[in-house]
Design a protein around this motif. Sequence first.
Motif, PDB file in Angstrom:
ATOM      1  N   ARG A 162      32.558  35.279  31.903  1.00 59.82           N
ATOM      2  CA  ARG A 162      33.975  35.311  31.525  1.00 59.82           C
ATOM      3  C   ARG A 162      34.611  36.635  31.923  1.00 59.82           C
ATOM      4  NH1 ARG A 162      37.042  37.532  27.862  1.00 59.82           N
ATOM      5  NH2 ARG A 162      35.295  38.400  26.661  1.00 59.82           N
ATOM      6  N   LEU A 163      33.886  37.724  31.702  1.00 63.62           N
ATOM      7  CA  LEU A 163      34.408  39.038  32.057  1.00 63.62           C
ATOM      8  C   LEU A 163      34.557  39.174  33.568  1.00 63.62           C
ATOM      9  CD1 LEU A 163      32.324  41.213  29.575  1.00 63.62           C
ATOM     10  CD2 LEU A 163      34.781  40.786  29.487  1.00 63.62           C
ATOM     11  N   ARG A 164      33.597  38.629  34.310  1.00 66.48           N
ATOM     12  CA  ARG A 164      33.689  38.666  35.770  1.00 66.48           C
ATOM     13  C   ARG A 164      34.968  37.979  36.235  1.00 66.48           C
ATOM     14  NH1 ARG A 164      31.053  38.309  40.856  1.00 66.48           N
ATOM     15  NH2 ARG A 164      31.549  36.394  41.998  1.00 66.48           N
ATOM     16  N   ALA A 165      35.222  36.796  35.736  1.00 65.42           N
ATOM     17  CA  ALA A 165      36.419  36.068  36.138  1.00 65.42           C
ATOM     18  C   ALA A 165      37.680  36.820  35.744  1.00 65.42           C
ATOM     19  CB  ALA A 165      36.410  34.675  35.507  1.00 65.42           C
ATOM     20  N   GLN A 166      37.674  37.444  34.578  1.00 64.49           N
ATOM     21  CA  GLN A 166      38.832  38.176  34.089  1.00 64.49           C
ATOM     22  C   GLN A 166      39.142  39.375  34.977  1.00 64.49           C
ATOM     23  OE1 GLN A 166      38.396  39.201  29.957  1.00 64.49           O
ATOM     24  NE2 GLN A 166      40.087  40.646  29.973  1.00 64.49           N
ATOM     25  N   ARG A 168      38.080  39.922  38.138  1.00 66.37           N
ATOM     26  CA  ARG A 168      38.430  39.485  39.496  1.00 66.37           C
ATOM     27  C   ARG A 168      39.891  39.027  39.552  1.00 66.37           C
ATOM     28  NH1 ARG A 168      34.113  38.233  43.200  1.00 66.37           N
ATOM     29  NH2 ARG A 168      35.324  36.475  44.049  1.00 66.37           N
ATOM     30  N   ALA A 169      40.338  38.333  38.521  1.00 64.09           N
ATOM     31  CA  ALA A 169      41.736  37.910  38.487  1.00 64.09           C
ATOM     32  C   ALA A 169      42.663  39.116  38.410  1.00 64.09           C
ATOM     33  CB  ALA A 169      41.963  36.982  37.297  1.00 64.09           C
ATOM     34  N   GLU A 170      42.294  40.087  37.613  1.00 63.58           N
ATOM     35  CA  GLU A 170      43.117  41.301  37.481  1.00 63.58           C
ATOM     36  C   GLU A 170      43.220  42.044  38.803  1.00 63.58           C
ATOM     37  OE1 GLU A 170      42.873  45.688  35.355  1.00 63.58           O
ATOM     38  OE2 GLU A 170      41.560  44.080  34.658  1.00 63.58           O
ATOM     39  N   LEU A 171      42.120  42.088  39.568  1.00 66.53           N
ATOM     40  CA  LEU A 171      42.094  42.809  40.833  1.00 66.53           C
ATOM     41  C   LEU A 171      42.661  41.985  41.983  1.00 66.53           C
ATOM     42  CD1 LEU A 171      38.552  44.465  40.587  1.00 66.53           C
ATOM     43  CD2 LEU A 171      40.768  45.545  40.166  1.00 66.53           C
ATOM     44  N   GLY A 172      42.982  40.734  41.726  1.00 69.07           N
ATOM     45  CA  GLY A 172      43.534  39.893  42.769  1.00 69.07           C
ATOM     46  C   GLY A 172      42.519  39.435  43.792  1.00 69.07           C
ATOM     47  N   ILE A 173      41.289  39.267  43.378  1.00 66.75           N
ATOM     48  CA  ILE A 173      40.247  38.784  44.279  1.00 66.75           C
ATOM     49  C   ILE A 173      40.334  37.262  44.336  1.00 66.75           C
ATOM     50  CG2 ILE A 173      37.754  38.662  44.698  1.00 66.75           C
ATOM     51  CD1 ILE A 173      37.498  41.271  43.092  1.00 66.75           C
ATOM     52  N   PRO A 174      40.584  36.681  45.502  1.00 62.39           N
ATOM     53  CA  PRO A 174      40.761  35.225  45.587  1.00 62.39           C
ATOM     54  C   PRO A 174      39.500  34.465  45.173  1.00 62.39           C
ATOM     55  CG  PRO A 174      41.540  36.315  47.589  1.00 62.39           C
ATOM     56  CD  PRO A 174      40.795  37.342  46.798  1.00 62.39           C
ATOM     57  N   GLU A 175      39.712  33.277  44.672  1.00 58.25           N
ATOM     58  CA  GLU A 175      38.604  32.400  44.303  1.00 58.25           C
ATOM     59  C   GLU A 175      37.715  32.161  45.528  1.00 58.25           C
ATOM     60  OE1 GLU A 175      36.332  30.217  41.656  1.00 58.25           O
ATOM     61  OE2 GLU A 175      38.185  31.312  41.206  1.00 58.25           O
ATOM     62  N   GLY A 176      36.423  32.376  45.375  1.00 64.40           N
ATOM     63  CA  GLY A 176      35.484  32.137  46.460  1.00 64.40           C
ATOM     64  C   GLY A 176      35.288  33.298  47.405  1.00 64.40           C
ATOM     65  N   ALA A 177      36.114  34.350  47.297  1.00 71.94           N
ATOM     66  CA  ALA A 177      35.958  35.511  48.177  1.00 71.94           C
ATOM     67  C   ALA A 177      34.751  36.339  47.756  1.00 71.94           C
ATOM     68  CB  ALA A 177      37.216  36.369  48.145  1.00 71.94           C
ATOM     69  N   THR A 178      34.124  36.990  48.730  1.00 70.28           N
ATOM     70  CA  THR A 178      33.011  37.887  48.465  1.00 70.28           C
ATOM     71  C   THR A 178      33.545  39.295  48.249  1.00 70.28           C
ATOM     72  OG1 THR A 178      31.454  36.585  49.787  1.00 70.28           O
ATOM     73  CG2 THR A 178      30.890  38.897  49.394  1.00 70.28           C
ATOM     74  N   ALA A 179      33.310  39.839  47.073  1.00 73.14           N
ATOM     75  CA  ALA A 179      33.780  41.184  46.751  1.00 73.14           C
ATOM     76  C   ALA A 179      32.676  42.188  47.060  1.00 73.14           C
ATOM     77  CB  ALA A 179      34.175  41.270  45.282  1.00 73.14           C
TER      78      ALA A 179
END
Length: 373
Positions: A162-166, A168-179
Motif C-alpha cells: 500500500r505504501l509503495r502504491a501511495q 509512486r502515485a505521489e511521485l507521478g510514476i506511471p502504472e507499470g513503469a520501472t522506477a
Amino acid sequence: MKVVFNSFRGMYSDSPRALFEALVERGDDVDVTWLAAADRVGDFPAGTSTVEFGTPAAVAALEAADVVVSNDHIGFDWDKSPGTTYLQTWHGTPLKRIHNDVLWAPEGRLAYLDTEIARWDALLSPNAVSTPRFQKAFGFTGPVHETGYPRNDVLSSPDADRLRAQVRAELGIPEGATAVLYTPTWRDDQVFNAADGGPQHSFPLDLGEFAAALGEDHVLLLRVHQMVSDRLDLASGAPIRDVSSYPDIRFLYLAADVLVTDYSSTMFDFAVTGKPIINFTYDLEYFQNELRGFYFDLAEAAPGPLLSSSEEVLAAIAELGRVPWVPTERYNRFHEAFCSLEDGRATERVLQLFFPAGPPGPTAAPTHDGKRS
C-alpha cells in the motif's frame, strides 16, 4: 521524561523517526522535541514540538533532555547533562571506512567529531559485521546493541504494498513503469576541497542522456547524498525526478524497482526488499585505495557484478526487463551477511532496551507523511 530526536541535521527521517512514531503509537507519556532544519519544519506531523537545528533553543533542549536520540553527529556544541542518556542509532552498514579508519580527512575534523562521540552512551548496530568496525572506528567502548535498524522495519511491513502504491502515485510514476533509484555517495575531496568552500558533486555521466536512454517505460529517481544535495544542478526539462529532498528514503526503497548505487550504504538497506541492485563503480580503484578505503572487498561481497560504464548499467537494467528477477546466490549471501536482523521488529527491540514502559509488540505501519495507518 524529556526526549530530543535528531536525524541528519534536522530532518524527519530514519531510525529516530521510526522510534518516535512507535512511542506515539504506544501512547507513552514522554515530552518530545525534534531538532528541525528551518526548511524542513513542514515535514513533521502537525502538533510535533520542534526547535530550529543549531540555535540556542536546540542547545537548551539537548541540555535539558533525559534521552537524546540521533542518527548522526549532531554537529554543534552543547553540554551533555549528568543523567542524560544519548542513544546513537547511526545510519548505515559501513562499506566505506569511517572516522578514525578513513584514508583522508580534513585537518581537525576527526578531533571535533570525537567530542560528540564522547557523549554517546549506547550505539545501535545493524548486523554483527558492523559492530567491531563501529567500535574500532569510533573508539567507542560503550554498549553496542545489534538490533537491526528501526528505519528498515517498514520494508518488511504488511503495509509495504500500500505504501509503495501511495509513494509512486505521489511521485507521478506511471502504472507499470520501472522506477530506477540512483543513489551515488559523496566524495570527500569534492566536498572538503571545493574552491568556494561549499560542497560540490560531479557525475560520471550525463544524467539527462542516461534517463532518456532508459526509455519511456522507466523513471529515473535521483537521490544524492545530503552532504551535497544543496549543490545539485539539473538541466531544465531533464527526464529525471530529483528526490534528494524527499523526507525519508525508506519510502523511496518501496517505490523503486531497482537500485543503482556505487559505494553507498543504501545497498544494504535496499537488499531487505529483495529487489535488484546494480553497482556502478566507475572510480573504484581511486575511491577504495586513495580517497576513503573499504572494510572489505566489494567485488567479492557485492550483491551483483561491479559495472564501470553507463552502457553496462543500461544493459543490466534492460536485462532485468527481459526476464523476471530472481535473487542470485551472490545476492542471497549478501542478504544473509548484512540483513539477517532486518525482520521488521528492530523498533520493538530498541524500545524494550531504552523505552521499556508500555506493552511490547509491533507498532502500526506509518504512511510516508508520518501519519499512522
